[in-house]
Scaffold this active site. Structure first.
Site, PDB file in Angstrom:
ATOM      1  CD  GLU A  28      -2.863  -1.142   2.387  1.00 42.95           C
ATOM      2  OE1 GLU A  28      -2.387  -1.435   3.489  1.00 42.95           O
ATOM      3  OE2 GLU A  28      -4.045  -0.816   2.223  1.00 42.95           O
ATOM      4  CD  GLU A  60      -3.541  -6.755   3.545  1.00 39.62           C
ATOM      5  OE1 GLU A  60      -3.275  -7.640   2.697  1.00 39.62           O
ATOM      6  OE2 GLU A  60      -2.985  -5.647   3.548  1.00 39.62           O
TER       7      GLU A  60
HETATM    8  C1  1HE Z   1       6.521  -8.551  12.244  1.00 35.42           C
HETATM    9  C2  1HE Z   1       5.851  -8.442  11.005  1.00 35.42           C
HETATM   10  C3  1HE Z   1       4.646  -7.708  10.982  1.00 35.42           C
HETATM   11  C4  1HE Z   1       7.646  -9.616  10.709  1.00 35.42           C
HETATM   12  N1  1HE Z   1       4.210  -7.158  12.132  1.00 35.42           N
HETATM   13  N2  1HE Z   1       6.052  -7.982  13.345  1.00 35.42           N
HETATM   14  N3  1HE Z   1       1.948  -8.635   7.116  1.00 35.42           N
HETATM   15  C5  1HE Z   1       2.158  -9.954   7.017  1.00 35.42           C
HETATM   16  O1  1HE Z   1       1.269 -10.749   7.194  1.00 35.42           O
HETATM   17  C6  1HE Z   1       3.570 -10.380   6.765  1.00 35.42           C
HETATM   18  C7  1HE Z   1       4.164 -10.967   8.024  1.00 35.42           C
HETATM   19  N4  1HE Z   1       5.597 -11.211   7.897  1.00 35.42           N
HETATM   20  C8  1HE Z   1       6.123 -12.241   7.208  1.00 35.42           C
HETATM   21  O2  1HE Z   1       5.431 -12.969   6.503  1.00 35.42           O
HETATM   22  C9  1HE Z   1       7.592 -12.447   7.330  1.00 35.42           C
HETATM   23  O3  1HE Z   1       8.045 -11.799   8.489  1.00 35.42           O
HETATM   24  C10 1HE Z   1       8.416 -11.922   6.131  1.00 35.42           C
HETATM   25  C11 1HE Z   1       8.157 -12.811   4.899  1.00 35.42           C
HETATM   26  C12 1HE Z   1       8.088 -10.489   5.785  1.00 35.42           C
HETATM   27  C13 1HE Z   1       9.926 -11.989   6.479  1.00 35.42           C
HETATM   28  O4  1HE Z   1      10.270 -13.299   6.925  1.00 35.42           O
HETATM   29  P1  1HE Z   1      11.602 -13.502   7.768  1.00 35.42           P
HETATM   30  O5  1HE Z   1      11.758 -14.984   7.960  1.00 35.42           O
HETATM   31  O6  1HE Z   1      12.712 -12.757   7.143  1.00 35.42           O
HETATM   32  O7  1HE Z   1      11.358 -12.760   9.193  1.00 35.42           O
HETATM   33  P2  1HE Z   1      10.506 -13.277  10.464  1.00 35.42           P
HETATM   34  O8  1HE Z   1      11.330 -14.240  11.249  1.00 35.42           O
HETATM   35  O9  1HE Z   1       9.162 -13.744  10.075  1.00 35.42           O
HETATM   36  O10 1HE Z   1      10.302 -11.922  11.279  1.00 35.42           O
HETATM   37  C14 1HE Z   1      11.384 -11.275  11.940  1.00 35.42           C
HETATM   38  C15 1HE Z   1      10.779 -10.468  13.077  1.00 35.42           C
HETATM   39  O11 1HE Z   1       9.924  -9.471  12.518  1.00 35.42           O
HETATM   40  C16 1HE Z   1       9.904 -11.306  13.990  1.00 35.42           C
HETATM   41  O12 1HE Z   1       9.957 -10.715  15.266  1.00 35.42           O
HETATM   42  P3  1HE Z   1      10.895 -11.342  16.438  1.00 35.42           P
HETATM   43  O13 1HE Z   1      10.683 -10.435  17.597  1.00 35.42           O
HETATM   44  O14 1HE Z   1      10.417 -12.753  16.619  1.00 35.42           O
HETATM   45  O15 1HE Z   1      12.308 -11.292  15.892  1.00 35.42           O
HETATM   46  C17 1HE Z   1       8.511 -11.094  13.432  1.00 35.42           C
HETATM   47  O16 1HE Z   1       7.481 -11.307  14.382  1.00 35.42           O
HETATM   48  C18 1HE Z   1       8.598  -9.621  13.034  1.00 35.42           C
HETATM   49  N5  1HE Z   1       7.627  -9.287  12.011  1.00 35.42           N
HETATM   50  N6  1HE Z   1       6.562  -9.114  10.076  1.00 35.42           N
HETATM   51  C19 1HE Z   1       4.912  -7.309  13.274  1.00 35.42           C
HETATM   52  N7  1HE Z   1       3.957  -7.521   9.852  1.00 35.42           N
HETATM   53  C20 1HE Z   1      -3.022  -0.740   7.207  1.00 35.42           C
HETATM   54  S1  1HE Z   1      -3.632  -2.265   6.939  1.00 35.42           S
HETATM   55  C21 1HE Z   1      -2.382  -3.239   6.256  1.00 35.42           C
HETATM   56  C22 1HE Z   1      -2.632  -4.665   6.549  1.00 35.42           C
HETATM   57  C23 1HE Z   1      -1.414  -5.496   6.399  1.00 35.42           C
HETATM   58  O17 1HE Z   1      -0.329  -5.034   6.161  1.00 35.42           O
HETATM   59  S2  1HE Z   1      -1.661  -7.157   6.602  1.00 35.42           S
HETATM   60  C24 1HE Z   1      -0.126  -7.871   6.258  1.00 35.42           C
HETATM   61  C25 1HE Z   1       0.705  -8.025   7.473  1.00 35.42           C
END
Ligand code: 1HE
Length: 265
Positions: free
Chosen positions: A119, A139
């Site tokens: 977005e 989402e």
């Molecule tokens: C996060 C987020 C997040 C990672 N919010 N903390 N977005 C998603 O559904 C995508 C969610 N994220 C992922 O699918 C993956 O993290 C990635 C593919 C982007 C990257 O994977 P990777 O293996 O490099 O990283 P990871 O191990 O998943 O994440 C590293 C850290 O970032 C981990 O935190 P930690 O404290 O355990 O180290 C994760 O929890 C954190 N992290 N993504 C919070 N999104 C205005 S409306 C919009 C609506 C949306 O955007 S919905 C889509 C949300």
């Protein structure tokens, strides 16, 4: 007093670097994959407020392996419906400033460009993606909905039918596919997004300011107007841009054979 250009703080959520007429804004939350918290949205807002008058183009990029993992999901559990509406509206204000600000924005994309990250990228006027980039709207899987303007902006880029299918099925487009469906304008080899963005920024910065203004502000308006209104808006905008001294000089330079021709691609 600008808070960013003189001494960028390494721990700021968005970093601003100046390169001549280009301001490079980098999302700087790599440990959380540049998940977009309200704090990050506000940091982006501050950078836009602090943009020096000398800046003619913004490049939006990100530190770490990914452009952005979208909405910071840790903010979701505590939000009630009213807070959710205000949350989206806070994003809208800043995203609106990016899209309809003073200068064009180029997004240099790599890694995950998902959910709110897509977005955000959709607010840019030009999108460059390296081959590591991938694009998704997860989402549906998270039980939420678009809330950063994607229903409008991403749908305008690739059509609401593709957005519907992406959201229902969790489909992810790679960089090549994203280029082919019109989600991005340039696909480049891994690690070359910034170089390409800088090359394009230099060209954009070389345009007459009023032309850039008309491109950013009049084109989207005209696209939403009925034909008769659109043609009138276009004619008025054309008259204004061509009356500018910068236009006269440029056209005269071409007629005097002092300006470059359009080259074959
Ligand atoms: C996060 C987020 C997040 C990672 N919010 N903390 N977005 C998603 O559904 C995508 C969610 N994220 C992922 O699918 C993956 O993290 C990635 C593919 C982007 C990257 O994977 P990777 O293996 O490099 O990283 P990871 O191990 O998943 O994440 C590293 C850290 O970032 C981990 O935190 P930690 O404290 O355990 O180290 C994760 O929890 C954190 N992290 N993504 C919070 N999104 C205005 S409306 C919009 C609506 C949306 O955007 S919905 C889509 C949300």
């Amino acid at each position: 007093m600008p808070s960013h250009p003189a001494a960028p703080q390494d721990d700021a959520l968005v970093l601003m670097k100046l390169a001549g007429p280009v301001a490079i804004l980098e999302l700087n939350r790599p440990a959380k994959r540049n998940a977009i918290s309200l704090g990050l949205v506000q940091a982006l807002d501050c950078c836009l407020t602090d943009l020096p008058a000398s800046v003619k183009v913004v490049i939006l990029a990100a530190r770490g392996e990914h452009f952005s993992a979208g909405l910071d999901l840790s903010e979701v559990p505590d939000m009630n419906a009213a807070q959710g509406v205000h949350h989206s509206r806070a994003w809208y204000q800043v995203f609106e400033r990016l899209q309809f600000g003073r200068v064009p924005v180029i997004a240099a994309l790599h890694g995950a460009v998902v959910g709110g990250g897509l977005e955000l990228a959709a607010c840019a006027h030009v999108r460059v993606a390296d081959e590591t980039a991938y694009f998704g709207l997860p989402e549906g899987q998270r039980g939420i909905f678009l809330g950063g303007g994607g229903s409008v902006r991403v749908s305008k880029l690739i059509g609401f039918s593709r957005v519907t299918e992406m959201m229902l099925t969790g489909r992810v487009y790679n960089a090549d596919e994203a280029f082919r469906i019109g989600l991005t304008h340039h696909a480049v080899p891994p690690g070359q997004g910034m170089a390409k963005a800088l090359e394009l920024a230099e060209r954009i910065a070389g345009n007459a300011e009023m032309s850039n203004f008309a491109i950013m502000h009049a084109l989207p308006l005209i696209a939403e107007q009925p034909m008769s209104h659109g043609l009138m808006t276009e004619a008025l905008m054309a008259a204004i841009t061509q009356s500018e001294p910068a236009a006269k000089q440029r056209v005269e330079a071409f007629l005097a054979k002092r300006a470059p021709k359009v080259e074959r691609a």
